[in-house]
Design an enzyme around this catalytic site. Structure first.
Site, PDB file in Angstrom:
ATOM      1  NE  ARG A 221      -2.561   9.085   2.388  1.00  0.00           N
ATOM      2  CZ  ARG A 221      -3.521   8.375   2.049  1.00  0.00           C
ATOM      3  NH1 ARG A 221      -4.042   8.548   1.038  1.00  0.00           N
ATOM      4  NH2 ARG A 221      -4.399   7.794   3.134  1.00  0.00           N
ATOM      5  CG  HIS A 269      -7.723  11.948  -0.719  1.00  0.00           C
ATOM      6  ND1 HIS A 269      -6.582  12.190   0.027  1.00  0.00           N
ATOM      7  CD2 HIS A 269      -7.931  10.743  -0.566  1.00  0.00           C
ATOM      8  CE1 HIS A 269      -6.283  11.105   0.653  1.00  0.00           C
ATOM      9  NE2 HIS A 269      -7.049  10.257   0.263  1.00  0.00           N
TER      10      HIS A 269
HETATM   11  P1  NDP Z   1      -1.022  -2.406   1.599  1.00  0.00           P
HETATM   12  O1  NDP Z   1      -0.340  -2.193   2.746  1.00  0.00           O
HETATM   13  O2  NDP Z   1      -2.129  -3.672   1.582  1.00  0.00           O
HETATM   14  O3  NDP Z   1      -0.509  -2.736   0.378  1.00  0.00           O
HETATM   15  C1  NDP Z   1       0.641  -1.911   0.168  1.00  0.00           C
HETATM   16  C2  NDP Z   1       1.500  -2.740  -1.273  1.00  0.00           C
HETATM   17  O4  NDP Z   1       2.759  -1.698  -1.520  1.00  0.00           O
HETATM   18  C3  NDP Z   1       2.009  -4.078  -0.688  1.00  0.00           C
HETATM   19  O5  NDP Z   1       2.057  -4.812  -2.018  1.00  0.00           O
HETATM   20  C4  NDP Z   1       3.660  -3.842  -0.404  1.00  0.00           C
HETATM   21  O6  NDP Z   1       4.449  -4.899  -0.640  1.00  0.00           O
HETATM   22  C5  NDP Z   1       3.930  -2.545  -1.297  1.00  0.00           C
HETATM   23  N1  NDP Z   1       5.058  -1.849  -1.182  1.00  0.00           N
HETATM   24  C6  NDP Z   1       5.211  -0.965   0.093  1.00  0.00           C
HETATM   25  N2  NDP Z   1       6.416  -0.544   0.232  1.00  0.00           N
HETATM   26  C7  NDP Z   1       7.027  -0.804  -1.078  1.00  0.00           C
HETATM   27  C8  NDP Z   1       8.289  -0.748  -1.462  1.00  0.00           C
HETATM   28  N3  NDP Z   1       9.211  -0.017  -0.898  1.00  0.00           N
HETATM   29  N4  NDP Z   1       8.727  -1.380  -2.588  1.00  0.00           N
HETATM   30  C9  NDP Z   1       7.762  -2.343  -2.991  1.00  0.00           C
HETATM   31  N5  NDP Z   1       6.634  -2.476  -2.961  1.00  0.00           N
HETATM   32  C10 NDP Z   1       6.463  -1.861  -1.700  1.00  0.00           C
HETATM   33  O7  NDP Z   1      -1.935  -1.223   1.369  1.00  0.00           O
HETATM   34  P2  NDP Z   1      -3.428  -1.042   0.739  1.00  0.00           P
HETATM   35  O8  NDP Z   1      -3.498  -1.603  -0.393  1.00  0.00           O
HETATM   36  O9  NDP Z   1      -4.388  -1.219   1.760  1.00  0.00           O
HETATM   37  O10 NDP Z   1      -3.379   0.669   0.641  1.00  0.00           O
HETATM   38  C11 NDP Z   1      -2.434   1.267  -0.351  1.00  0.00           C
HETATM   39  C12 NDP Z   1      -2.569   2.858  -0.008  1.00  0.00           C
HETATM   40  O11 NDP Z   1      -3.771   3.171  -0.803  1.00  0.00           O
HETATM   41  C13 NDP Z   1      -2.580   3.445   1.234  1.00  0.00           C
HETATM   42  O12 NDP Z   1      -1.422   3.470   2.001  1.00  0.00           O
HETATM   43  C14 NDP Z   1      -2.984   4.654   1.034  1.00  0.00           C
HETATM   44  O13 NDP Z   1      -2.213   5.663   0.802  1.00  0.00           O
HETATM   45  C15 NDP Z   1      -3.978   4.576  -0.377  1.00  0.00           C
HETATM   46  N6  NDP Z   1      -5.398   4.776  -0.283  1.00  0.00           N
HETATM   47  C16 NDP Z   1      -5.774   5.789  -0.929  1.00  0.00           C
HETATM   48  C17 NDP Z   1      -7.334   6.109  -0.962  1.00  0.00           C
HETATM   49  C18 NDP Z   1      -7.866   7.226  -1.747  1.00  0.00           C
HETATM   50  O14 NDP Z   1      -9.103   7.382  -1.636  1.00  0.00           O
HETATM   51  N7  NDP Z   1      -7.319   7.926  -2.721  1.00  0.00           N
HETATM   52  C19 NDP Z   1      -8.321   5.444  -0.288  1.00  0.00           C
HETATM   53  C20 NDP Z   1      -7.435   4.194   0.546  1.00  0.00           C
HETATM   54  C21 NDP Z   1      -6.078   3.947   0.442  1.00  0.00           C
HETATM   55  P3  NDP Z   1       4.644  -6.213   0.046  1.00  0.00           P
HETATM   56  O15 NDP Z   1       3.056  -6.569   0.100  1.00  0.00           O
HETATM   57  O16 NDP Z   1       5.275  -7.126  -0.335  1.00  0.00           O
HETATM   58  O17 NDP Z   1       4.506  -5.742   1.668  1.00  0.00           O
END
Ligand code: NDP
Length: 306
Positions: A221, A269
């Site tokens: 994002r 995007h």
């Molecule tokens: P997930 O929720 O599956 O994964 C998020 C990861 O981030 C998890 O491993 C989580 O850790 C980690 N995380 C979150 N907060 C923290 C923190 N404070 N410190 C350390 N690690 C953290 O999300 P997705 O993989 O499905 O998607 C990720 C993002 O990709 C979406 O939120 C979206 O914004 C973006 N996206 C962009 C697209 C584009 O076209 N550009 C398309 C689709 C998505 P833990 O596993 O330990 O909870």
């Protein structure tokens, strides 16, 4: 019981067609259609305008039509007594894998940075996958899928997440190990959700911890990145450049420095979009589960914000 679709772009037809194709007996409505708000128990949304859920007193589930959920939490009037869901889909992961792989290869072979329009025949040194370490900031559904793909073509890969992960051949770093993770990340891929904790995480302090000449790929994002810090870090030579798919303000304003920056590759995007025909299945499954009082798939925690 009905499913309400709300999208800021009002691009409903592909979704309505996909629902119709999957199960013609479902009642799927949009705010523009004549419908009974009391019959609506589930709302599936993408960037719904603030206050969109007002008057829908029987909502039990509000879902994001994409993987990201920051748009849900951006609405201060989001009802509290509902369950939240999002999309987890193989096609979404597959598209993200290909997009990031393409960017990584583009970077290490300098493909984008050859200035063809300047008519200069100037070969550049290039890197090989086995000598490049990619760090994935946010090692969840998409991060792990991308990591596995990069690993399969020979890159060295690490992932950083809140909790430890067990992915074959990829070192997992947790929250307190950010410095060690950054120190080895020659390419840093951001795939974090946008939350209070991760907003602005791609800043000068973080860039300083990356190796000299590191390259940033932000496909998460725009709110993760402090844009002026990125420009400064490229300017002072610490970062080689960046590929950005997401921005603080989308679409990017006409006068933005990124449009013509020789070291910044931008895309609008488009890394990975929800594909209605494959995504409706999980929505309908959750609709069924909701009606039967069963636990939902792909839930989102309002406490964590993702
Ligand atoms: P997930 O929720 O599956 O994964 C998020 C990861 O981030 C998890 O491993 C989580 O850790 C980690 N995380 C979150 N907060 C923290 C923190 N404070 N410190 C350390 N690690 C953290 O999300 P997705 O993989 O499905 O998607 C990720 C993002 O990709 C979406 O939120 C979206 O914004 C973006 N996206 C962009 C697209 C584009 O076209 N550009 C398309 C689709 C998505 P833990 O596993 O330990 O909870």
């Amino acid at each position: 019981m009905a499913i309400l679709l709300i999208r800021n772009d009002k691009d409903y037809q592909p979704w309505i067609d996909a629902f119709q194709e999957y199960d013609a007996s479902l009642e799927v409505v949009t705010p523009e259609m004549d419908h009974d708000p009391d019959a609506v128990t589930m709302a599936m949304t993408w960037k719904a305008p603030e206050g969109s859920f007002k008057g829908y007193d029987h909502l039990q589930v509000i879902g994001s039509l994409g993987a990201g959920v920051d748009h849900l939490f951006a609405d201060p009037s989001l009802p509290e007594n509902v369950q939240l869901t999002r999309v987890v889909d193989e096609k979404l992961s597959g598209d993200m894998q290909e997009f990031v792989l393409g960017l990584c290869l583009n970077h290490i072979k300098n493909l984008h940075f050859y200035a063809q329009q300047d008519r200069e025949w100037k070969p550049q040194p290039y890197l090989r996958v086995e000598n490049v370490h990619v760090g994935i900031l946010g090692f969840g559904t998409l991060g792990q899928a991308v990591g596995a793909k990069l690993k399969s073509v020979g890159f060295q890969v690490s992932g950083w997440s809140k909790t430890a992960k067990n992915v074959d051949g990829i070192k997992s770093y947790t929250e307190t190990e950010l410095d060690d993770f950054l120190n080895i990340s020659q390419i840093l891929v951001c795939l974090l959700p946008l939350t209070e904790k991760t907003s602005g995480i791609l800043n000068q302090t973080l860039f300083q911890q990356l190796p000299e000449n590191a390259f940033l790929i932000n496909v998460a994002r725009g709110g993760h990145l402090v844009e002026t810090d990125l420009l400064e870090s490229i300017e002072n030579g610490h970062l080689y450049g960046a590929a950005l798919d997401v921005f603080n303000k989308e679409p990017l304003s006409q006068d933005h420095a990124f449009w013509k920056h020789p070291k910044v590759l931008i895309t609008p995007h488009v890394a990975s979009n929800s594909n209605p025909p494959t995504v409706v299945e999980q929505i309908v499954e959750n609709f069924r589960r909701m009606k039967n009082g069963e636990p939902l798939k792909n839930t989102v925690s309002s406490e964590r914000g993702y």
